[in-house]
Design a protein around this motif. Sequence first.
Motif, PDB file in Angstrom:
ATOM      1  N   UNK A  99     -22.563  -7.889  -2.322  1.00 17.37           N
ATOM      2  CA  UNK A  99     -22.542  -8.342  -4.010  1.00 17.37           C
ATOM      3  C   UNK A  99     -22.642  -9.721  -4.435  1.00 17.37           C
ATOM      4  N   UNK A 100     -23.004 -10.891  -3.772  1.00 17.13           N
ATOM      5  CA  UNK A 100     -23.738 -11.888  -3.764  1.00 17.13           C
ATOM      6  C   UNK A 100     -21.997 -13.178  -3.424  1.00 17.13           C
ATOM      7  N   UNK A 101     -22.490 -13.227  -3.246  1.00 22.18           N
ATOM      8  CA  UNK A 101     -21.646 -14.584  -2.806  1.00 22.18           C
ATOM      9  C   UNK A 101     -21.543 -16.108  -2.750  1.00 22.18           C
ATOM     10  N   UNK A 102     -20.711 -16.623  -3.822  1.00 19.66           N
ATOM     11  CA  UNK A 102     -20.699 -18.298  -4.110  1.00 19.66           C
ATOM     12  C   UNK A 102     -21.495 -19.124  -2.556  1.00 19.66           C
ATOM     13  N   UNK A 103     -22.493 -19.549  -2.610  1.00 19.28           N
ATOM     14  CA  UNK A 103     -23.220 -20.857  -1.614  1.00 19.28           C
ATOM     15  C   UNK A 103     -23.366 -19.472  -0.537  1.00 19.28           C
ATOM     16  N   UNK A 104     -23.615 -18.947  -0.484  1.00 15.80           N
ATOM     17  CA  UNK A 104     -23.904 -17.391   1.261  1.00 15.80           C
ATOM     18  C   UNK A 104     -24.982 -18.424   1.753  1.00 15.80           C
ATOM     19  N   UNK A 105     -25.814 -18.826   1.392  1.00 13.03           N
ATOM     20  CA  UNK A 105     -26.134 -19.787   2.222  1.00 13.03           C
ATOM     21  C   UNK A 105     -26.091 -20.433   2.944  1.00 13.03           C
ATOM     22  N   UNK A 106     -25.497 -21.398   2.788  1.00 12.85           N
ATOM     23  CA  UNK A 106     -24.958 -22.579   3.540  1.00 12.85           C
ATOM     24  C   UNK A 106     -23.508 -21.784   4.295  1.00 12.85           C
ATOM     25  N   UNK A 107     -23.087 -21.257   3.627  1.00 12.32           N
ATOM     26  CA  UNK A 107     -22.108 -19.947   4.917  1.00 12.32           C
ATOM     27  C   UNK A 107     -22.346 -19.573   5.913  1.00 12.32           C
ATOM     28  N   UNK A 108     -23.833 -18.612   5.806  1.00 14.23           N
ATOM     29  CA  UNK A 108     -24.658 -17.988   6.952  1.00 14.23           C
ATOM     30  C   UNK A 108     -25.502 -19.428   7.805  1.00 14.23           C
ATOM     31  N   UNK A 109     -25.989 -20.598   7.436  1.00 17.63           N
ATOM     32  CA  UNK A 109     -26.214 -21.511   7.763  1.00 17.63           C
ATOM     33  C   UNK A 109     -24.743 -22.117   9.102  1.00 17.63           C
ATOM     34  N   UNK A 110     -24.393 -22.407   8.373  1.00 17.16           N
ATOM     35  CA  UNK A 110     -22.977 -23.008   9.364  1.00 17.16           C
ATOM     36  C   UNK A 110     -23.252 -22.225  10.749  1.00 17.16           C
ATOM     37  N   UNK A 111     -22.752 -20.532   9.659  1.00 16.05           N
ATOM     38  CA  UNK A 111     -22.155 -19.853  11.487  1.00 16.05           C
ATOM     39  C   UNK A 111     -23.484 -19.236  12.061  1.00 16.05           C
TER      40      UNK A 111
END
Length: 283
Positions: free
Chosen positions: A223-235
């Motif tokens: 359902x989407x999440x704020x700053x999802x790209x940042x979350x994934x990149x940091x992961x």
Amino acid sequence: MASLTSREPVEVRQLGGGDTAAAFAVRLDDGAVVFAKTAPPSMPGAIEAEAASLAWLAEPGTVAVPAVLGHSDRWLVTEHVEAAVPTAAAAEELGRGLARLHAAGAPAFGAAPPGGPADAWIGLAPMRNETAADWPTFYAEHRVEPYLRRAVDSGALSAADGAVVSQVCADLDRLAGPVEPPARLHGDLWSGNVHWGADRAWLIDPAAHGGHRETDLAMLHLFGCPHLDRIVAAYQEVHPLADGWRDRIALHQLFPLLVHAVLFGGGYGAQAARAARAALRAG
């Protein structure tokens, strides 16, 4: 509820929440504010399961999880965290912490948190935590197939679409990607269960169990999440995901979509069928 904290409530404010519980911010006689929720009688064991899940996710110290201050069969009392605006910095911290949480591991696929019941919940839906030797067996037998049967029986999913989902279960050894050890999962990590505080993101309302780490990432994408790209990149900086993980997002979204199809109907059955077809194409 007072006996759960050894302090007396002096002010209670009901909070907006989801569809599973009534939630309150409670000011106690010493000035502290706590969060309290109660589960409906139709969800036996839900509070016990959530309390065990929160404690298990908090144990490695990698992600922010509200501390459990007390619980009974009806009430859960935790640390209260005021909501704030999501930030990129908090998202990156969440991504790194989530990677380390997953790496903390679990005894087996399907393992319940220590002290947690095998019969748990994901939202309003029952969710059985039953161990299996490998993730494809666990996912097919204890996640997808129970809700597949209910979705077809209720008419939320056509027999033809149900056959496509069954084909996914039959092909899971091929579709699952590289073999990974059991990860310590939040288990219901859609965006509504990421609570953004003043300086970090907190994980709430878990349905924790031992599973595949791509499941939590797929739920964040559902359902989407704020700053999802940042979350994934940091992961990825901490614990890189296996090649092709994005192609497997639909596979890991199949279970929550079937749950939504059974609970809410609407277009979720068709969405589950599309996810099943996407998983087969990706494999």
